[in-house]
Design an enzyme around this catalytic site. Structure first.
Site, PDB file in Angstrom:
ATOM      1  N   ARG A  61       0.950 -10.012  27.617  1.00 26.31           N
ATOM      2  CA  ARG A  61       1.445 -11.167  28.359  1.00 26.31           C
ATOM      3  C   ARG A  61       2.095 -10.775  29.680  1.00 26.31           C
ATOM      4  O   ARG A  61       2.118 -11.562  30.622  1.00 26.31           O
ATOM      5  CB  ARG A  61       2.462 -11.934  27.506  1.00 26.31           C
ATOM      6  CG  ARG A  61       1.879 -12.581  26.249  1.00 26.31           C
ATOM      7  CD  ARG A  61       2.904 -13.520  25.629  1.00 26.31           C
ATOM      8  NE  ARG A  61       2.380 -14.207  24.450  1.00 26.31           N
ATOM      9  CZ  ARG A  61       2.676 -13.899  23.209  1.00 26.31           C
ATOM     10  NH1 ARG A  61       3.486 -12.873  22.972  1.00 26.31           N
ATOM     11  NH2 ARG A  61       2.183 -14.594  22.189  1.00 26.31           N
TER      12      ARG A  61
ATOM     13  N   LYS B 123      -0.744  -4.232   8.913  1.00 28.44           N
ATOM     14  CA  LYS B 123      -0.054  -5.054   7.942  1.00 28.44           C
ATOM     15  C   LYS B 123       1.113  -5.769   8.648  1.00 28.44           C
ATOM     16  O   LYS B 123       1.570  -5.289   9.699  1.00 28.44           O
ATOM     17  CB  LYS B 123       0.458  -4.188   6.793  1.00 28.44           C
ATOM     18  CG  LYS B 123       1.663  -3.291   7.172  1.00 28.44           C
ATOM     19  CD  LYS B 123       2.342  -2.792   5.943  1.00 28.44           C
ATOM     20  CE  LYS B 123       3.546  -1.947   6.276  1.00 28.44           C
ATOM     21  NZ  LYS B 123       4.737  -2.684   6.695  1.00 28.44           N
TER      22      LYS B 123
ATOM     23  N   ASP C 260      -3.589   0.982   7.037  1.00 30.22           N
ATOM     24  CA  ASP C 260      -2.398   1.414   6.307  1.00 30.22           C
ATOM     25  C   ASP C 260      -2.201   2.887   6.653  1.00 30.22           C
ATOM     26  O   ASP C 260      -2.856   3.763   6.073  1.00 30.22           O
ATOM     27  CB  ASP C 260      -2.576   1.224   4.803  1.00 30.22           C
ATOM     28  CG  ASP C 260      -1.281   1.465   4.026  1.00 30.22           C
ATOM     29  OD1 ASP C 260      -0.407   2.190   4.552  1.00 30.22           O
ATOM     30  OD2 ASP C 260      -1.135   0.937   2.921  1.00 30.22           O
ATOM     31  N   HIS C 261      -1.323   3.166   7.607  1.00 25.54           N
ATOM     32  CA  HIS C 261      -1.214   4.533   8.123  1.00 25.54           C
ATOM     33  C   HIS C 261      -0.724   5.519   7.063  1.00 25.54           C
ATOM     34  O   HIS C 261      -0.921   6.720   7.191  1.00 25.54           O
ATOM     35  CB  HIS C 261      -0.294   4.574   9.350  1.00 25.54           C
ATOM     36  CG  HIS C 261       1.145   4.290   9.040  1.00 25.54           C
ATOM     37  ND1 HIS C 261       1.656   3.008   8.992  1.00 25.54           N
ATOM     38  CD2 HIS C 261       2.180   5.110   8.763  1.00 25.54           C
ATOM     39  CE1 HIS C 261       2.948   3.059   8.706  1.00 25.54           C
ATOM     40  NE2 HIS C 261       3.288   4.320   8.551  1.00 25.54           N
TER      41      HIS C 261
ATOM     42  N   LYS D 103      -1.896  10.098   5.959  1.00 29.01           N
ATOM     43  CA  LYS D 103      -1.075  11.300   5.870  1.00 29.01           C
ATOM     44  C   LYS D 103      -1.837  12.361   5.078  1.00 29.01           C
ATOM     45  O   LYS D 103      -2.466  12.069   4.062  1.00 29.01           O
ATOM     46  CB  LYS D 103       0.270  10.980   5.216  1.00 29.01           C
ATOM     47  CG  LYS D 103       1.136  10.023   6.038  1.00 29.01           C
ATOM     48  CD  LYS D 103       2.445   9.747   5.337  1.00 29.01           C
ATOM     49  CE  LYS D 103       3.273   8.737   6.124  1.00 29.01           C
ATOM     50  NZ  LYS D 103       3.671   9.205   7.445  1.00 29.01           N
TER      51      LYS D 103
ATOM     52  N   GLU E 158      13.936   5.853   2.729  1.00 33.35           N
ATOM     53  CA  GLU E 158      14.214   5.952   4.157  1.00 33.35           C
ATOM     54  C   GLU E 158      15.719   6.012   4.387  1.00 33.35           C
ATOM     55  O   GLU E 158      16.485   5.331   3.699  1.00 33.35           O
ATOM     56  CB  GLU E 158      13.650   4.734   4.906  1.00 33.35           C
ATOM     57  CG  GLU E 158      12.148   4.556   4.811  1.00 33.35           C
ATOM     58  CD  GLU E 158      11.698   3.325   5.586  1.00 33.35           C
ATOM     59  OE1 GLU E 158      11.768   3.354   6.831  1.00 33.35           O
ATOM     60  OE2 GLU E 158      11.311   2.337   4.944  1.00 33.35           O
TER      61      GLU E 158
ATOM     62  N   ASP F   3       7.069  -5.728   2.479  1.00 34.16           N
ATOM     63  CA  ASP F   3       6.910  -4.715   3.532  1.00 34.16           C
ATOM     64  C   ASP F   3       6.346  -3.409   3.004  1.00 34.16           C
ATOM     65  O   ASP F   3       5.567  -2.743   3.687  1.00 34.16           O
ATOM     66  CB  ASP F   3       8.262  -4.453   4.199  1.00 34.16           C
ATOM     67  CG  ASP F   3       8.162  -3.491   5.373  1.00 34.16           C
ATOM     68  OD1 ASP F   3       7.336  -3.743   6.265  1.00 34.16           O
ATOM     69  OD2 ASP F   3       8.889  -2.486   5.385  1.00 34.16           O
TER      70      ASP F   3
ATOM     71  N   HIS G 272       1.784  -0.003   0.913  1.00 33.17           N
ATOM     72  CA  HIS G 272       1.938   1.447   0.771  1.00 33.17           C
ATOM     73  C   HIS G 272       2.072   1.886  -0.693  1.00 33.17           C
ATOM     74  O   HIS G 272       1.378   2.801  -1.147  1.00 33.17           O
ATOM     75  CB  HIS G 272       3.163   1.936   1.542  1.00 33.17           C
ATOM     76  CG  HIS G 272       3.140   1.618   2.998  1.00 33.17           C
ATOM     77  ND1 HIS G 272       1.979   1.560   3.738  1.00 33.17           N
ATOM     78  CD2 HIS G 272       4.141   1.346   3.875  1.00 33.17           C
ATOM     79  CE1 HIS G 272       2.268   1.263   4.988  1.00 33.17           C
ATOM     80  NE2 HIS G 272       3.563   1.132   5.090  1.00 33.17           N
TER      81      HIS G 272
ATOM     82  N   LYS H 233      15.496  10.839   3.760  1.00 32.19           N
ATOM     83  CA  LYS H 233      14.134  10.397   4.055  1.00 32.19           C
ATOM     84  C   LYS H 233      13.216  11.239   3.200  1.00 32.19           C
ATOM     85  O   LYS H 233      13.116  12.454   3.372  1.00 32.19           O
ATOM     86  CB  LYS H 233      13.800  10.582   5.536  1.00 32.19           C
ATOM     87  CG  LYS H 233      12.353  10.218   5.910  1.00 32.19           C
ATOM     88  CD  LYS H 233      12.102  10.468   7.389  1.00 32.19           C
ATOM     89  CE  LYS H 233      10.647  10.219   7.755  1.00 32.19           C
ATOM     90  NZ  LYS H 233      10.242   8.825   7.608  1.00 32.19           N
TER      91      LYS H 233
END
Length: 520
Positions: A72, A179, A208-209, A213, A247, A266, A271, A376
């Site tokens: 935008r 997602k 889905d990253h 991995k 996390e 989420d 995941h 983490k």
């Protein structure tokens, strides 16, 4: 004898040397115009463009490639190039290697996502670039935008004729969406219907990253390329499987989104379900996208429905309060900017799940994820059963620690296998030792991060690491009873506060076999 907290470790595992040619990354051959919607946003700045630039530096992008940022904001081509240069700048004032060549293939197009004439203009612009760079009509549309505008963009692309593939030319058009894929079962179906009004299923890449991995992909290799694991990978030998995605960060800049979705939507719908499926799926007949996704879908179909009448025995929800992370005081969730001060949104969830099939009947899968936890850490722990009849009970008692396989996904990519050995000396005592493997040990080639891998797969047309719609709907269907129960007005009774910097609510001790965390 219980497992000792500081058990000794076998320091290394030998790895056989490989012919580098066998593991060489595949370069994209098809020319393409890559269009990023939301090009001035945070995702493009932090992840997408740095990943594309890394692919370009490693000579994995095709020779005839150009990248168009669409958004935008009113920017010139040079303004956009300067912004992207700063996103990959190794140090202030230093131009990254290869930047000059790629910058000449970098463009910007201002667009309002609800204006049809803007998409007609975009089509004309892409046609010009297609002719200039001989892209042969191949286009990749990546949507780095809020989920609310995804359906509108898909419709506008279709109306503008930007989604067509022509068999006579062999061109391809792909649509990459992040997602969340809806916020419940019905909205997921509505989104899919909208996407399919413009795109065929083979054109849609639901990203889905997590699946990109390296250690996540290695789950299948570990299971199906090693004969020592698959014969014991079932209910006869495995006592439980624990999957943890913890996390330390809070909601950060995602508060507006997160307060509407929460941890179940989420993390669990995508995941956590994917990680569980990789651990539980049957071996596909061949390692090919549709066969792999078929087997994951069978797992989702076998999930035992949640007994909502006794939900507290299967689910613990929490919300972080103020506390300390790395010795620094952090605020609670309700004190975060843009969060409702009376919010009942969960930031922690732990659930016990059963898969009703021959392989896994009666084996609990414990799925845990939360924000503002002690570390983490993403890991999978496969807890094996105790030895069936201890010949050492007269000497050591009944309590001999069972074997455990731990797959570390982040921050360390590693594998641990614990087992029992005798302590040196005349007395019969056991100690738990760990065989340790560092995933990057013995490898010196290029390593792609998660976004680099998924972008490369999108350009190659490989959907193995991407969601298929039937899997999306099955996972939403599984979670829907929980979401209905937990979205009701009395959810506050079920929401347990926990101090930031801990491993979650105290109530989770009644659910999990052990607390999530290292060496537990």
């Amino acid at each position: 004898m219980a497992e000792q907290p500081n058990s000794p470790e076998i320091p290394s595992v030998e790895t056989e040397s490989l012919d580098p040619a066998l593991c060489r990354l595949e370069r994209v051959q098809d020319p393409v115009v890559i269009v990023i919607f939301g090009a001035t946003g945070d995702l493009t700045w932090r992840k997408l463009f740095p990943s594309l630039f890394s692919l370009y530096q490693n000579q994995l992008l095709p020779e005839n490639v150009c990248i168009v940022g669409a958004g935008r904001s009113g920017l010139s081509h040079d303004d956009f190039r300067e912004s992207m240069r700063r996103s990959v700048e190794p140090a202030p004032g230093r131009e990254p290697s290869g930047w000059k060549a790629l910058s000449q293939r970098l463009f910007y197009h201002q667009i309002a996502y609800d204006r049809q004439e803007n998409f007609i203009s975009l089509k004309s612009f892409l046609d010009e670039l297609d002719a200039t760079f001989s892209a042969q009509g191949n286009r990749l549309f990546y949507l780095a935008v809020p989920s609310t505008v995804v359906p509108g963009i898909a419709l506008q692309l279709g109306h503008a004729g930007l989604t067509r593939e022509y068999p006579q030319t062999g061109n391809w058009v792909r649509f990459v969406v992040e997602k969340p894929f809806g916020h419940d079962l019905q909205s997921a179906r509505d989104l899919d219907k909208t996407l399919h009004s413009s795109f065929a299923e083979h054109q849609i890449f639901r990203i889905d990253h997590y699946l990109a991995k390296e250690t996540v992909q290695n789950i299948l290799m570990l299971r199906f390329a090693n004969s020592i694991f698959e014969p014991i990978w079932d209910r006869r030998y495995i006592d439980s499987v624990s999957i943890t995605a913890a996390e330390q960060l809070g909601v950060e800049h995602r508060a507006g989104y997160y307060d509407r979705f929460g941890v179940l939507r989420d993390m669990f719908q995508n995941h956590m379900m994917q990680l569980m499926a990789l651990c539980a799926m049957e071996p596909p007949s061949i390692f090919e996208a549709e066969r792999v996704r078929d087997e994951k879908t069978k797992v989702y179909r076998s999930l035992r429905p949640f007994p909502t009448q006794e939900l507290d025995n299967y689910l613990v929800l929490g919300q972080y309060a103020s506390g300390r992370i790395n010795n620094e005081k952090v605020r609670g969730y309700r004190e975060e900017p843009n969060v409702d001060p009376e919010s009942l949104t969960p930031t922690f969830a732990s659930m016990k799940v059963f898969i009703d099939n021959w392989r896994w009947q009666g084996v609990p899968f414990y799925l845990t994820s939360g924000k503002r936890l002690a570390e983490k850490r993403t890991e999978i722990k496969v807890q094996f059963k105790h030895v069936p009849n201890s010949m050492f009970r007269g000497i050591l008692g009944e309590d001999i620690s069972a074997n455990r396989l731990t797959l570390g996904i982040q921050p360390k990519e590693e594998i641990h296998l614990s087992f029992q050995t005798k302590v040196p000396g005349p007395k019969v005592c056991l100690r738990t030792v760990k065989m340790h493997f560092d995933y990057n040990q013995g490898y010196t080639g290029p390593v792609l991060d998660a976004y680099e891998k998924v972008l490369l797969d999108c350009l190659l047309g490989d959907q193995t690491l991407f969601w298929r719609q039937d899997g999306v709907e099955l996972c939403w269907g599984f979670l829907t009873p929980i979401l209905i129960e937990c979205d009701c007005p009395d959810q506050g009774k079920r929401l347990h506060p926990y101090q930031a910097g801990t491993w979650g609510p105290e109530a989770v001790k009644n659910l999990l076999p052990s607390l999530p965390g290292p060496n537990r």
